[in-house]
Design an enzyme around this catalytic site. Structure first.
Site, PDB file in Angstrom:
ATOM      1  N   ARG A 235       0.655  -1.223   0.148  1.00 13.78           N
ATOM      2  CA  ARG A 235      -0.006  -0.072  -0.354  1.00 13.78           C
ATOM      3  C   ARG A 235       0.761   0.648  -0.009  1.00 13.78           C
ATOM      4  NH1 ARG A 235      -3.705   2.653   4.760  1.00 13.78           N
ATOM      5  NH2 ARG A 235      -4.938   4.106   3.457  1.00 13.78           N
ATOM      6  N   HIS A 236       0.819   2.908  -0.607  1.00 15.25           N
ATOM      7  CA  HIS A 236       0.910   3.649  -0.630  1.00 15.25           C
ATOM      8  C   HIS A 236       1.853   4.503   1.063  1.00 15.25           C
ATOM      9  CE1 HIS A 236      -2.892   6.142   0.794  1.00 15.25           C
ATOM     10  NE2 HIS A 236      -3.479   5.389  -0.369  1.00 15.25           N
ATOM     11  N   GLY A 237       2.296   4.890   1.398  1.00 12.32           N
ATOM     12  CA  GLY A 237       2.476   5.473   2.401  1.00 12.32           C
ATOM     13  C   GLY A 237       1.142   6.321   2.915  1.00 12.32           C
TER      14      GLY A 237
END
Length: 507
Positions: free
Chosen positions: A101-103
């Site tokens: 997942r993105h940060g």
């Protein structure tokens, strides 16, 4: 006279009641249904012992930061750097497949446009409740340090809708340092200079996943290298990383979860959740219950602020006690469970392309050695469901909150910011099963009952997931996707038919 005869007789008497009496009886029943649950609620704004004593500012622990659902900071969830689960005697890592997942990100456009005014009004009202209206509770009120923290709050004017959902500095660091840790642990795979044939990267069409990819690449190969390393292009219908965007049945299920009889909405309507809203309101000095939208505005501000600045205090986290945070977390878990996990029977099929991609990557003797994808929390949850991971014996429901305190399905633990599932292929000295695989969730080994303390035999893994590889993902993915359209069309035709019939009868 028997009981059945008595019942029949009473039923007959009921049937003989006049329409007026029936209307009165129906009204009385509806009043009782509404009032009985409310009898359990405390009087809003009362000075009784309604609220829990808690002072966020002087709490050095603040464990609630681990329970902010999908807006939880990765650093408070990931495995410690000292974790050694990846070390397997007589085995060498040979390939890695990563789904991340993105940060940490900024809020979406809707929140950025609405939150500043809602939060400013709430802050001013809370201060006024305590200092002028004198409506704060005698017991469980906010401590002076927390009230001062709230007084000093202001919206960061640099956060505008032009940057909605953008990756933050913390989000960049989430991915950059994650890459460094993976490189240290699996240096046999990640070491050396970048070569295109050895590394395959891809991200969804969003700023936050693109920036996450770049941060990860710079963690592996050095600052500035993201300018020279290009990911694979995203297809028009990205069923690998965003399968939920192209499935009508998934949308229909989301709509179903918005209905009053869904577990999510039954929990929101439950005495437990309503008491929680009442306690939050009373603790802040309000003589009435705040709306769920107002509570959500404070909840989201708290979660974002804490994820952006790990070492700082969040003004809006001070308005919630730890128990209140747990209740709010459970509400979100119900949403995700019935949307992306075992509560939706087709969820694992949506991850068909991802599971197949992982197995093909390991089955091939050729490069790349590393495949890394950057996506969103829904895809991580769908993929975990397809693996059969983190499955509770009992499903979370609106009525079993207390019995699910130790549940496996916690979105805070599973899909915080920068959540990731890494599958690592090992070449081992075992003459019978030389190929092994370990799945890591947020850098901790996932435990399956068919594996040896997380170490899975490649042959058994292929057998377990063969429906994804031997079947046709084009057919398995979103199976029944057209059913929702067919049902809708049938319903529409039925409605048209009834309308035509009514017109004919009228004529």
């Amino acid at each position: 006279m028997s009981f059945n005869q008595t019942l029949t007789k009473k039923s007959r008497n009921t049937i003989k009641m006049s329409p007026k009496n029936l209307q009165r009886m129906s009204y009385l029943i509806s009043v009782v249904v509404v009032l009985v649950p409310l009898m359990a609620l405390p009087e809003v704004g009362s000075q009784a012992t309604c609220c829990e004593d808690y002072c966020y500012s002087i709490d050095s622990d603040r464990t609630q930061a681990k329970h902010f659902s999908t807006k939880t900071a990765y650093e408070v969830i990931r495995a410690p750097t000292s974790n050694r689960e990846y070390i397997v005697p007589n085995c060498i890592p040979s390939k890695v497949w990563l789904l991340s997942r993105h940060g940490t990100r900024l809020p979406g456009k809707k929140d950025i446009e609405s939150l500043p005014q809602i939060l400013t009004n709430l802050r001013d009202s809370i201060i006024d409740n305590y200092e002028n209206r004198r409506t704060a509770p005698d017991v469980g009120r906010m401590c002076p340090d927390d009230l001062e923290l709230l007084r000093l709050w202001h919206w960061d004017r640099n956060i505008t809708s032009n940057f909605d959902s953008f990756l933050t500095v913390q989000g960049w660091n989430d991915l950059k340092f994650m890459a460094k840790r993976y490189q240290d642990r699996f240096y046999e795979v990640f070491s050396g200079q970048y070569r295109k044939e050895r590394f395959l990267f891809r991200h969804t069409d969003s700023q936050r996943t693109e920036a996450s990819f770049k941060a990860f690449v710079e963690g592996l190969f050095g600052d500035g290298m993201s300018e020279y390393i290009k990911p694979e292009p995203e297809p028009t219908d990205d069923k690998l990383l965003k399968p939920y965007d192209f499935c009508p049945a998934y949308d229909a299920n989301k709509d179903k979860n918005k209905l009053p009889d869904s577990e999510l909405n039954k929990f929101i309507a439950s005495p437990l959740f309503q008491i929680t809203l009442s306690d939050i309101s009373t603790r802040l000095g309000f003589r009435y219950n705040l709306s769920l939208d107002q509570v959500d505005a404070m909840w989201n501000a708290c979660r974002f602020e804490q994820a952006w600045h790990l070492q700082q205090l969040s003004s809006w986290c001070s308005v919630f006690t730890k128990n209140q945070v747990n209740v709010l977390e459970y509400r979100e878990d119900l949403k995700y469970y019935y949307q992306n996990s075992y509560g939706y029977e087709r969820s694992s099929d949506l991850a068909c392309y991802a599971v197949s991609d992982m197995i093909r990557h390991f089955a091939s003797p050729d490069d790349p050695l590393v495949t890394a994808y950057f996506t969103h929390e829904s895809e991580i949850q769908l993929f975990l469901t397809a693996l059969g991971a983190v499955k509770d014996r009992e499903a979370p429901r609106a009525d079993n909150y207390h019995g699910m305190r130790n549940r496996l399905f916690k979105s805070s633990v599973l899909t915080p910011f920068a959540a990731n599932v890494a599958a690592v292929k090992y070449q081992c000295a075992d003459p019978v099963e030389p190929v092994k695989v370990i799945f890591f969730l947020n850098e901790r080994a996932l435990l399956f009952d068919w594996c040896n303390v997380g170490l899975c035999n490649w042959g058994e893994l292929q057998r377990r997931y063969r429906r994804f590889t031997e079947g046709d993902c084009a057919k398995l993915y979103c199976a029944g996707g057209g059913a929702a359209v067919s049902v809708l069309s049938t319903g529409l035709m039925s409605s048209v038919g009834i309308l035509i019939l009514a017109v004919l009868i009228h004529w």
